[in-house]
Write a protein that holds these residues in place. Structure first.
Motif, mmCIF file in Angstrom:
data_model
loop_
_atom_site.group_PDB
_atom_site.id
_atom_site.type_symbol
_atom_site.label_atom_id
_atom_site.label_comp_id
_atom_site.label_asym_id
_atom_site.label_seq_id
_atom_site.Cartn_x
_atom_site.Cartn_y
_atom_site.Cartn_z
ATOM 1 N N PRO A 67 12.308 -4.120 16.209
ATOM 2 C CA PRO A 67 11.153 -4.014 15.313
ATOM 3 C C PRO A 67 10.208 -2.899 15.739
ATOM 4 O O PRO A 67 9.990 -2.680 16.942
ATOM 5 N N SER A 68 9.666 -2.195 14.769
ATOM 6 C CA SER A 68 8.875 -0.997 15.058
ATOM 7 C C SER A 68 7.652 -1.297 15.929
ATOM 8 O O SER A 68 7.369 -0.565 16.887
ATOM 9 N N LEU A 69 6.934 -2.359 15.621
ATOM 10 C CA LEU A 69 5.744 -2.673 16.408
ATOM 11 C C LEU A 69 6.111 -3.071 17.831
ATOM 12 O O LEU A 69 5.404 -2.730 18.787
ATOM 13 N N LEU A 70 7.235 -3.782 17.991
ATOM 14 C CA LEU A 70 7.678 -4.158 19.326
ATOM 15 C C LEU A 70 8.051 -2.914 20.130
ATOM 16 O O LEU A 70 7.722 -2.803 21.317
ATOM 17 N N GLY B 212 7.119 12.560 2.358
ATOM 18 C CA GLY B 212 6.056 11.651 1.947
ATOM 19 C C GLY B 212 6.232 10.269 2.540
ATOM 20 O O GLY B 212 5.271 9.656 3.030
ATOM 21 N N ILE B 213 7.473 9.770 2.521
ATOM 22 C CA ILE B 213 7.753 8.447 3.103
ATOM 23 C C ILE B 213 7.516 8.461 4.611
ATOM 24 O O ILE B 213 6.941 7.530 5.179
ATOM 25 N N ARG B 214 7.939 9.537 5.252
ATOM 26 C CA ARG B 214 7.823 9.613 6.705
ATOM 27 C C ARG B 214 6.361 9.693 7.150
ATOM 28 O O ARG B 214 5.956 9.070 8.135
ATOM 29 N N LEU B 215 5.544 10.477 6.419
ATOM 30 C CA LEU B 215 4.128 10.568 6.761
ATOM 31 C C LEU B 215 3.420 9.233 6.537
ATOM 32 O O LEU B 215 2.564 8.833 7.328
ATOM 33 N N THR B 216 3.792 8.553 5.451
ATOM 34 C CA THR B 216 3.201 7.244 5.188
ATOM 35 C C THR B 216 3.547 6.259 6.294
ATOM 36 O O THR B 216 2.689 5.493 6.763
ATOM 37 N N ALA B 217 4.806 6.259 6.721
ATOM 38 C CA ALA B 217 5.222 5.377 7.814
ATOM 39 C C ALA B 217 4.485 5.724 9.103
ATOM 40 O O ALA B 217 4.076 4.831 9.863
ATOM 41 N N ALA B 218 4.298 7.026 9.353
ATOM 42 C CA ALA B 218 3.580 7.436 10.560
ATOM 43 C C ALA B 218 2.123 6.986 10.513
ATOM 44 O O ALA B 218 1.576 6.519 11.517
ATOM 45 N N LEU B 219 1.489 7.113 9.354
ATOM 46 C CA LEU B 219 0.108 6.646 9.211
ATOM 47 C C LEU B 219 0.008 5.145 9.472
ATOM 48 O O LEU B 219 -0.915 4.669 10.143
ATOM 49 N N TYR B 220 0.959 4.401 8.918
ATOM 50 C CA TYR B 220 0.976 2.953 9.131
ATOM 51 C C TYR B 220 1.134 2.624 10.613
ATOM 52 O O TYR B 220 0.427 1.761 11.156
ATOM 53 N N LEU B 221 2.050 3.309 11.287
ATOM 54 C CA LEU B 221 2.308 3.015 12.694
ATOM 55 C C LEU B 221 1.138 3.441 13.578
ATOM 56 O O LEU B 221 0.795 2.734 14.537
ATOM 57 N N VAL B 222 0.541 4.591 13.267
ATOM 58 C CA VAL B 222 -0.622 5.034 14.050
ATOM 59 C C VAL B 222 -1.780 4.056 13.872
ATOM 60 O O VAL B 222 -2.455 3.689 14.842
ATOM 61 N N LEU C 295 9.473 8.252 17.847
ATOM 62 C CA LEU C 295 10.690 7.529 18.218
ATOM 63 C C LEU C 295 11.005 6.419 17.212
ATOM 64 O O LEU C 295 12.171 6.201 16.863
ATOM 65 N N VAL C 296 9.979 5.730 16.742
ATOM 66 C CA VAL C 296 10.197 4.674 15.751
ATOM 67 C C VAL C 296 10.716 5.262 14.444
ATOM 68 O O VAL C 296 11.581 4.678 13.776
ATOM 69 N N ASN C 297 10.209 6.415 14.044
ATOM 70 C CA ASN C 297 10.624 7.052 12.784
ATOM 71 C C ASN C 297 11.995 7.718 12.875
ATOM 72 O O ASN C 297 12.629 7.975 11.841
ATOM 73 N N LEU C 298 12.433 8.028 14.091
ATOM 74 C CA LEU C 298 13.635 8.835 14.270
ATOM 75 C C LEU C 298 14.910 8.235 13.674
ATOM 76 O O LEU C 298 15.647 8.951 12.962
ATOM 77 N N PRO C 299 15.248 6.965 13.896
ATOM 78 C CA PRO C 299 16.521 6.452 13.374
ATOM 79 C C PRO C 299 16.641 6.534 11.852
ATOM 80 O O PRO C 299 17.670 6.976 11.325
ATOM 81 N N ASP C 300 15.591 6.130 11.128
ATOM 82 C CA ASP C 300 15.628 6.206 9.667
ATOM 83 C C ASP C 300 15.774 7.639 9.192
ATOM 84 O O ASP C 300 16.531 7.928 8.258
ATOM 85 N N LEU C 301 15.022 8.530 9.814
ATOM 86 C CA LEU C 301 15.070 9.936 9.418
ATOM 87 C C LEU C 301 16.460 10.520 9.594
ATOM 88 O O LEU C 301 17.000 11.188 8.695
ATOM 89 N N VAL C 302 17.076 10.270 10.746
ATOM 90 C CA VAL C 302 18.401 10.817 11.018
ATOM 91 C C VAL C 302 19.434 10.257 10.045
ATOM 92 O O VAL C 302 20.296 10.992 9.543
ATOM 93 N N ARG C 303 19.353 8.995 9.741
ATOM 94 C CA ARG C 303 20.319 8.391 8.815
ATOM 95 C C ARG C 303 20.198 8.975 7.413
ATOM 96 O O ARG C 303 21.200 9.244 6.748
#
Length: 272
Positions: A121-124, A200-210, A146-154
């Motif tokens: 899990p991303s938060l973990l 756009g999806i990646r930046l949104t995910a980064a904002l959420y995680l930050v 690092l959390v964003n990396l697996p989805d991005l690569v796939r």
């Protein structure tokens, strides 16, 4: 019929773009220019109080909420941008290498470790990285990337596999072109639209995680001027002075929704 629909579709795209600019522009302007309008000396008053000199009241330690709003966006925005850039710098070469290799073993060696990261899990994962390393802004950037990396690569690998299987790629190989040339100049350039849609999806995910990292106190001081920290620390006074929670929360939501509207509009227009 298609000619009749085109003006309506164009009008909807313009409305969506205008809404995206408005939603993105306000928090972005506050984040980047806000600190310039904050006095050098900040005073403190009574916690969770209001008054003529404090239009949004005070926060949990008596600071002016409006001043904290002006100061609190820059960290969220800059860390999210840096983390997104780092994830692309690390992920795109891995995805292109996995998609263009002709050796199954290489593809497996690149993708399976990322699958393991995807299972956590991303938060973990954020908490684990912050717990192992010394807390700081750099650690938050690295953890979010690092959390964003697996989805991005796939995503990038899946799009690159279709391009790498075209006859043109085989023709380039027969002409003696190097793997780097094929991966970057042909396959990579064919993925620009996919990358634009994914950004756009990646930046949104980064904002959420930050924001989540700040909310959890990872890498950010518990009394720092940060929108996510404000939401967390001012919860206790939500019914006494709600603006310390409502305003930063709305700014984070506005930032993410506006960003997605603009990128959706851009990719839709490119497709048409």
């Amino acid at each position: 019929m298609s000619a009749d629909r085109e003006p309506a579709a164009r009008s909807r795209r313009r409305a969506r773009y205008g809404a995206g600019v408005a939603l993105l522009g306000v928090p972005l302007l506050l984040a980047l220019a806000g600190p310039w309008f904050v006095p050098d000396e900040l005073t403190r008053g009574i916690p969770f109080a209001g008054g003529a000199g404090n239009p949004l009241g005070t926060d949990f330690v008596g600071r002016d909420v409006w001043h904290q709003v002006l100061l609190g966006g820059r960290s969220v925005v800059l860390i999210a941008l840096a983390a997104t850039a780092l994830s692309y710098l690390a992920g795109i070469p891995v995805a292109l290498a996995a998609a263009t290799t002709r050796r199954r073993l290489v593809d497996e060696a690149l993708m399976r470790p990322l699958d393991l990261l995807l299972a956590v899990p991303s938060l973990l994962l954020l908490i684990l990285v912050a717990g192992i390393a010394r807390a700081g802004t750099g650690i938050v950037i690295a953890a979010v990337a690092l959390v964003n990396l697996p989805d991005l690569v796939r995503v990038v690998r899946a799009a690159a596999l279709e391009v790498a299987g075209r006859p043109a790629v085989e023709a380039l190989r027969l002409q003696g072109e190097s793997r780097v040339y094929i991966a970057v100049r042909y396959v990579g350039r064919s993925l620009l639209r996919t990358l634009a849609a994914d950004l756009g999806i990646r930046l949104t995910a980064a904002l959420y995680l930050v924001a989540s990292a700040s909310f959890l106190g990872i890498g950010v001081a518990p009394d720092a001027a940060d929108w996510a920290v404000m939401v967390d620390r001012n919860r206790a006074g939500l019914f006494l002075q709600p603006w310390g929670v409502v305003v930063p929360a709305l700014l984070i939501v506005s930032l993410t929704v506006g960003l997605n509207l603009i990128f959706d509009n851009a990719t839709d227009r490119r497709g048409r």
